[in-house]
Scaffold this active site. Structure first.
Site, PDB file in Angstrom:
ATOM      1  N   GLY A  23      13.147  16.020  -1.316  1.00  0.00           N
ATOM      2  CA  GLY A  23      12.310  14.994  -0.902  1.00  0.00           C
ATOM      3  C   GLY A  23      11.298  15.495   0.175  1.00  0.00           C
ATOM      4  O   GLY A  23      11.934  16.680   1.024  1.00  0.00           O
TER       5      GLY A  23
ATOM      6  N   GLN B 110       5.050  14.344   6.569  1.00  0.00           N
ATOM      7  CA  GLN B 110       5.851  15.646   7.051  1.00  0.00           C
ATOM      8  C   GLN B 110       4.830  16.867   6.654  1.00  0.00           C
ATOM      9  O   GLN B 110       5.120  17.920   7.381  1.00  0.00           O
ATOM     10  CB  GLN B 110       6.893  16.029   6.194  1.00  0.00           C
TER      11      GLN B 110
ATOM     12  N   CYS C 142      16.781  16.869   6.551  1.00  0.00           N
ATOM     13  CA  CYS C 142      15.564  16.352   6.478  1.00  0.00           C
ATOM     14  C   CYS C 142      14.781  17.881   6.566  1.00  0.00           C
ATOM     15  O   CYS C 142      15.117  18.450   7.561  1.00  0.00           O
ATOM     16  CB  CYS C 142      14.977  15.478   7.507  1.00  0.00           C
ATOM     17  N   LEU C 143      13.937  18.107   5.844  1.00  0.00           N
ATOM     18  CA  LEU C 143      13.047  19.484   5.829  1.00  0.00           C
ATOM     19  C   LEU C 143      12.324  19.490   7.424  1.00  0.00           C
ATOM     20  O   LEU C 143      11.944  20.684   7.673  1.00  0.00           O
ATOM     21  CB  LEU C 143      12.084  19.489   4.797  1.00  0.00           C
TER      22      LEU C 143
ATOM     23  N   HIS D 141      15.220   7.614   2.397  1.00  0.00           N
ATOM     24  CA  HIS D 141      14.668   8.438   3.365  1.00  0.00           C
ATOM     25  C   HIS D 141      13.300   8.671   3.276  1.00  0.00           C
ATOM     26  O   HIS D 141      12.798   8.463   4.376  1.00  0.00           O
ATOM     27  CB  HIS D 141      15.646   9.861   2.989  1.00  0.00           C
ATOM     28  N   GLU D 142      12.660   8.806   2.086  1.00  0.00           N
ATOM     29  CA  GLU D 142      11.377   9.003   2.010  1.00  0.00           C
ATOM     30  C   GLU D 142      10.562   7.801   2.289  1.00  0.00           C
ATOM     31  O   GLU D 142       9.634   7.953   2.785  1.00  0.00           O
ATOM     32  CB  GLU D 142      10.888   9.817   0.445  1.00  0.00           C
TER      33      GLU D 142
ATOM     34  N   HIS E 204      10.212   7.595   5.837  1.00  0.00           N
ATOM     35  CA  HIS E 204       9.147   8.383   6.657  1.00  0.00           C
ATOM     36  C   HIS E 204       7.783   7.994   6.582  1.00  0.00           C
ATOM     37  O   HIS E 204       7.001   8.134   7.394  1.00  0.00           O
ATOM     38  CB  HIS E 204       9.189   9.614   5.692  1.00  0.00           C
TER      39      HIS E 204
HETATM   40 NI    NI Z   1      13.052  13.935   5.743  1.00  0.00          NI
END
Ligand code: NI
Length: 155
Positions: free
Chosen positions: A46, A51, A89-90, A131-132, A135
């Site tokens: 995701g 981000q 998380c990336l 999660h997304e 963000h």
């Molecule tokens: Ni994330």
């Protein structure tokens, strides 16, 4: 398509509330394509627009390989149950935590063609949707983390 730079935890961008998309322009389509490429290249499931430095309510999810869900202006409209599972998380590579999330989540969003749709996810997909969407409101998984995982958890 182009690979975008992913900002890391600590960057103020990740704590801002993203603005809704009012019109799906060619720029938005390109952003979606670039976000998918960036997510895949980084090995994530995701990615949200903040981000990659874009404060717009856009996210992409790929929990099942080849099944990308593009979310424009997503809104969680229903949730049920509870799960405490691993999340990362990336923007925080190599770190993981156990978070408390709903077991099932239904999200309503617009697709790249401007059509509204709903998707219900359970387990990992439910976690990814939460999660997304978080963000886009400047929230991170560490905010709902029960505990951080350490090297010991992976031995
Ligand atoms: Ni994330």
């Amino acid at each position: 398509m182009a690979k975008l730079k992913i900002v890391k935890f600590g960057d103020p961008m990740l704590r801002k509330v993203a603005r809704p998309v009012e019109q799906i322009t060619p720029r938005i389509i390109t952003l979606l394509d670039d976000m998918i490429e960036t997510m895949r290249e980084a090995g994530g499931c995701g990615l949200a627009a903040p981000q990659v430095g874009v404060l717009r309510r856009i996210a992409v999810i790929e929990v099942e390989e080849g099944e990308v869900i593009e979310l424009i202006n997503p809104k969680i409209i229903a949730f049920a149950g509870e799960q405490n599972e691993q999340e990362g998380c990336l923007s925080n590579p190599g770190e993981y935590g156990i978070t408390k999330r709903p077991q099932a989540v239904t999200v309503r969003a617009t697709d790249r063609h401007g059509k509204e749709f709903e998707v219900t996810g359970t387990d990992l997909l439910a976690r990814a949707i939460c999660h997304e969407c978080d963000h886009l409101d400047g929230k991170l998984y560490i905010d709902v983390q029960i505990r951080a995982l350490t090297d010991k958890d992976f031995k």
